[in-house]
Every structure is written in structure tokens, then in C-alpha cells.
Motif scaffolding. Structure first.
Motif, PDB file in Angstrom:
ATOM      1  N   VAL A 228      -3.685  11.027  -3.741  1.00 45.73           N
ATOM      2  CA  VAL A 228      -3.599  10.042  -2.668  1.00 45.73           C
ATOM      3  C   VAL A 228      -4.926   9.295  -2.564  1.00 45.73           C
ATOM      4  O   VAL A 228      -5.918   9.704  -3.151  1.00 45.73           O
ATOM      5  CB  VAL A 228      -3.268  10.695  -1.301  1.00 45.73           C
ATOM      6  CG1 VAL A 228      -1.893  11.321  -1.320  1.00 45.73           C
ATOM      7  CG2 VAL A 228      -4.322  11.701  -0.904  1.00 45.73           C
ATOM      8  N   THR A 229      -4.933   8.222  -1.792  1.00 46.96           N
ATOM      9  CA  THR A 229      -6.158   7.482  -1.533  1.00 46.96           C
ATOM     10  C   THR A 229      -6.781   7.990  -0.233  1.00 46.96           C
ATOM     11  O   THR A 229      -6.119   8.674   0.549  1.00 46.96           O
ATOM     12  CB  THR A 229      -5.882   5.972  -1.382  1.00 46.96           C
ATOM     13  OG1 THR A 229      -5.145   5.765  -0.176  1.00 46.96           O
ATOM     14  CG2 THR A 229      -5.127   5.417  -2.576  1.00 46.96           C
TER      15      THR A 229
ATOM     16  N   TYR B 267       2.220   1.816  -3.405  1.00 46.39           N
ATOM     17  CA  TYR B 267       1.162   2.292  -4.299  1.00 46.39           C
ATOM     18  C   TYR B 267       0.846   3.760  -4.038  1.00 46.39           C
ATOM     19  O   TYR B 267       0.735   4.564  -4.972  1.00 46.39           O
ATOM     20  CB  TYR B 267      -0.099   1.445  -4.142  1.00 46.39           C
ATOM     21  CG  TYR B 267      -1.260   1.998  -4.919  1.00 46.39           C
ATOM     22  CD1 TYR B 267      -1.245   2.023  -6.307  1.00 46.39           C
ATOM     23  CD2 TYR B 267      -2.363   2.531  -4.259  1.00 46.39           C
ATOM     24  CE1 TYR B 267      -2.311   2.553  -7.024  1.00 46.39           C
ATOM     25  CE2 TYR B 267      -3.422   3.062  -4.967  1.00 46.39           C
ATOM     26  CZ  TYR B 267      -3.389   3.079  -6.349  1.00 46.39           C
ATOM     27  OH  TYR B 267      -4.434   3.606  -7.067  1.00 46.39           O
ATOM     28  N   GLU B 268       0.700   4.109  -2.776  1.00 42.07           N
ATOM     29  CA  GLU B 268       0.369   5.488  -2.415  1.00 42.07           C
ATOM     30  C   GLU B 268       1.451   6.451  -2.915  1.00 42.07           C
ATOM     31  O   GLU B 268       1.150   7.517  -3.459  1.00 42.07           O
ATOM     32  CB  GLU B 268       0.224   5.584  -0.894  1.00 42.07           C
ATOM     33  CG  GLU B 268      -0.259   6.909  -0.406  1.00 42.07           C
ATOM     34  CD  GLU B 268      -1.761   7.026  -0.284  1.00 42.07           C
ATOM     35  OE1 GLU B 268      -2.205   7.981   0.351  1.00 42.07           O
ATOM     36  OE2 GLU B 268      -2.492   6.174  -0.807  1.00 42.07           O
ATOM     37  N   GLU B 269       2.711   6.066  -2.748  1.00 47.89           N
ATOM     38  CA  GLU B 269       3.819   6.910  -3.212  1.00 47.89           C
ATOM     39  C   GLU B 269       3.827   7.013  -4.740  1.00 47.89           C
ATOM     40  O   GLU B 269       4.023   8.098  -5.296  1.00 47.89           O
ATOM     41  CB  GLU B 269       5.147   6.351  -2.717  1.00 47.89           C
ATOM     42  CG  GLU B 269       6.320   7.245  -3.042  1.00 47.89           C
ATOM     43  CD  GLU B 269       7.618   6.736  -2.430  1.00 47.89           C
ATOM     44  OE1 GLU B 269       8.665   6.928  -3.084  1.00 47.89           O
ATOM     45  OE2 GLU B 269       7.599   6.157  -1.333  1.00 47.89           O
TER      46      GLU B 269
ATOM     47  N   PHE C 216       0.825  -1.199   0.000  1.00 48.07           N
ATOM     48  CA  PHE C 216       0.000   0.000   0.000  1.00 48.07           C
ATOM     49  C   PHE C 216       0.865   1.257   0.000  1.00 48.07           C
ATOM     50  O   PHE C 216       0.584   2.215  -0.724  1.00 48.07           O
ATOM     51  CB  PHE C 216      -0.948   0.023   1.201  1.00 48.07           C
ATOM     52  CG  PHE C 216      -1.692   1.323   1.313  1.00 48.07           C
ATOM     53  CD1 PHE C 216      -2.739   1.604   0.460  1.00 48.07           C
ATOM     54  CD2 PHE C 216      -1.319   2.271   2.247  1.00 48.07           C
ATOM     55  CE1 PHE C 216      -3.406   2.817   0.533  1.00 48.07           C
ATOM     56  CE2 PHE C 216      -1.975   3.481   2.330  1.00 48.07           C
ATOM     57  CZ  PHE C 216      -3.024   3.759   1.474  1.00 48.07           C
ATOM     58  N   GLU C 217       1.909   1.260   0.820  1.00 48.41           N
ATOM     59  CA  GLU C 217       2.783   2.433   0.879  1.00 48.41           C
ATOM     60  C   GLU C 217       3.459   2.692  -0.464  1.00 48.41           C
ATOM     61  O   GLU C 217       3.586   3.850  -0.882  1.00 48.41           O
ATOM     62  CB  GLU C 217       3.805   2.266   1.999  1.00 48.41           C
ATOM     63  CG  GLU C 217       3.161   2.374   3.378  1.00 48.41           C
ATOM     64  CD  GLU C 217       4.105   2.065   4.525  1.00 48.41           C
ATOM     65  OE1 GLU C 217       5.202   1.510   4.295  1.00 48.41           O
ATOM     66  OE2 GLU C 217       3.732   2.377   5.671  1.00 48.41           O
TER      67      GLU C 217
END
Length: 90
Positions: free
Chosen positions: A59-60, A48-50, A45-46
Motif C-alpha cells: 500500500v501507499t 491504484y491502491e487496490e 487513487f483508490e
């Protein structure tokens, strides 16, 4: 070098699927495979977010929080409860 958001999303989806498989085959309360896949979701997730932010300045609405940190999840009701208690004391 930036990571392609599509590739990062695929990795996140894979991490979620691996966690589902591990959870469905859980062997006890503290199954190390479930824990490893849980942490894999966080890592994916980190990334993907970056990647999403780097590519699209976006951002999500999701937040990673830990069970030990009460400050990570704050619904804002604590302040209301404290002020109600202070009001009733006056």
C-alpha cells in the motif's frame, strides 16, 4: 481481473494533471470542473491502491480524507488535551 499497477499509476498521474489544469483555470469558488477532477483523483487513487495491493501486497502511505469527517484525520493530540484538562481539574 486485476488491473496492472503501472496502468493504474498512469491513470492517477493523469488525474492529478487534469486537476492542476482545472485548478489553474478555476472559475469561482465552487467550479464544477475542479470538483470533478478532485473526485477523479480520489477514484484513480483508490484503483491504484487496490491494484498495488493485489499485485504486490503493498500500500501507499497516503490516505483519502474528507473535510466533513473529522475522524478521518486524527493526529492523536485530542486525547492528550483531554487528559491535561482532566489533570488540571483535580
Amino acid at each position: 481481473m486485476s488491473i496492472d499497477p503501472r496502468a493504474a499509476l498512469t491513470a492517477l498521474t493523469t488525474a492529478l494533471e487534469e486537476h492542476l489544469v482545472a485548478a489553474s483555470a478555476r472559475r469561482g469558488e465552487e467550479d464544477p470542473i475542479v470538483e470533478a477532477t478532485f473526485l477523479g483523483i480520489i477514484d484513480a487513487f483508490e484503483v491504484y491502491e487496490e491494484a498495488l495491493f493485489d499485485a504486490f501486497d503493498e500500500v501507499t502511505p497516503l490516505v483519502i480524507y474528507g473535510g466533513d469527517d473529522e475522524d478521518d484525520y486524527d493526529d492523536g493530540d485530542d486525547d492528550d488535551e483531554n487528559s491535561d484538562a482532566e489533570d488540571s481539574e483535580k
